[in-house]
Motif scaffolding. Structure first.
Motif, PDB file in Angstrom:
ATOM      1  N   GLU A   1      31.835 -34.674  14.715  1.00  0.00           N
ATOM      2  CA  GLU A   1      31.219 -35.333  13.563  1.00  0.00           C
ATOM      3  C   GLU A   1      32.269 -35.737  12.529  1.00  0.00           C
ATOM      4  OE1 GLU A   1      26.803 -33.421  13.727  1.00  0.00           O
ATOM      5  OE2 GLU A   1      28.460 -32.072  13.187  1.00  0.00           O
ATOM      6  N   VAL A   2      33.295 -34.916  12.372  1.00  0.00           N
ATOM      7  CA  VAL A   2      34.407 -35.271  11.491  1.00  0.00           C
ATOM      8  C   VAL A   2      35.213 -36.392  12.145  1.00  0.00           C
ATOM      9  CG1 VAL A   2      36.509 -34.443  10.357  1.00  0.00           C
ATOM     10  CG2 VAL A   2      34.508 -32.950  10.509  1.00  0.00           C
ATOM     11  N   ALA A   3      35.422 -36.294  13.448  1.00  0.00           N
ATOM     12  CA  ALA A   3      36.187 -37.309  14.173  1.00  0.00           C
ATOM     13  C   ALA A   3      35.549 -38.688  14.044  1.00  0.00           C
ATOM     14  CB  ALA A   3      36.312 -36.921  15.645  1.00  0.00           C
TER      15      ALA A   3
ATOM     16  N   HIS B   1      36.287 -35.133   3.495  1.00  0.00           N
ATOM     17  CA  HIS B   1      36.085 -33.773   2.996  1.00  0.00           C
ATOM     18  C   HIS B   1      35.119 -33.064   3.942  1.00  0.00           C
ATOM     19  CE1 HIS B   1      38.010 -34.877  -0.786  1.00  0.00           C
ATOM     20  NE2 HIS B   1      37.198 -35.907  -0.871  1.00  0.00           N
ATOM     21  N   PRO B   2      35.646 -32.320   4.917  1.00  0.00           N
ATOM     22  CA  PRO B   2      34.738 -31.608   5.823  1.00  0.00           C
ATOM     23  C   PRO B   2      34.228 -30.317   5.193  1.00  0.00           C
ATOM     24  CG  PRO B   2      37.002 -31.272   6.510  1.00  0.00           C
ATOM     25  CD  PRO B   2      37.038 -32.199   5.317  1.00  0.00           C
ATOM     26  N   GLY B   3      33.023 -29.960   5.558  1.00  0.00           N
ATOM     27  CA  GLY B   3      32.465 -28.668   5.146  1.00  0.00           C
ATOM     28  C   GLY B   3      32.738 -27.654   6.241  1.00  0.00           C
ATOM     29  N   GLY B   4      31.811 -26.747   6.462  1.00  0.00           N
ATOM     30  CA  GLY B   4      31.954 -25.765   7.531  1.00  0.00           C
ATOM     31  C   GLY B   4      31.908 -26.457   8.883  1.00  0.00           C
ATOM     32  N   ILE B   5      32.996 -26.336   9.641  1.00  0.00           N
ATOM     33  CA  ILE B   5      33.096 -26.979  10.948  1.00  0.00           C
ATOM     34  C   ILE B   5      33.446 -25.911  11.981  1.00  0.00           C
ATOM     35  CG2 ILE B   5      34.302 -28.733  12.320  1.00  0.00           C
ATOM     36  CD1 ILE B   5      32.659 -29.909   9.980  1.00  0.00           C
TER      37      ILE B   5
END
Length: 101
Positions: free
Chosen positions: A68-70, A36-40
């Motif tokens: 950071e998501v990766a 669950h990503p936030g603001g990217i």
């Protein structure tokens, strides 16, 4: 958040379906996890001005980076997470925890 009932309903459905899939597919050694990503900050949002002020209430105080998501995806795809299924990893700098200011 106001005016977010459709978003909230679909997100809840996605989470419930993912957790159910984790239960149903576990016998076949298929793992199902969620990010669950936030603001990217991404190329599709280059016209948006991400100022420090906009993200100052996020506990980490900044917008997230795709890398950071990766890294979270990489962890879940690796053998390091072999015993994880039905897991939710939130990559949002603490946004969903609430404001720290």
């Amino acid at each position: 958040m106001k005016h977010s009932s459709a978003y909230v309903a679909t997100k809840a459905a996605f989470v419930s379906m993912s957790k159910t899939a984790a239960i149903e597919l576990g016998d076949e050694s298929i793992r199902v996890n969620m990010i669950h990503p936030g603001g990217i900050k991404m190329s599709m949002t280059t016209n948006v001005d991400y100022t420090k002020e906009q993200y100052s209430s996020v506990p980490l105080g900044r917008i997230g980076q795709p890398s950071e998501v990766a890294k979270a995806v990489s962890f879940l795809a690796s053998d390091d997470s072999f015993y994880c299924t039905g897991t939710e990893i939130i990559v949002d700098g603490g946004l969903t925890l609430g404001s720290h200011v």
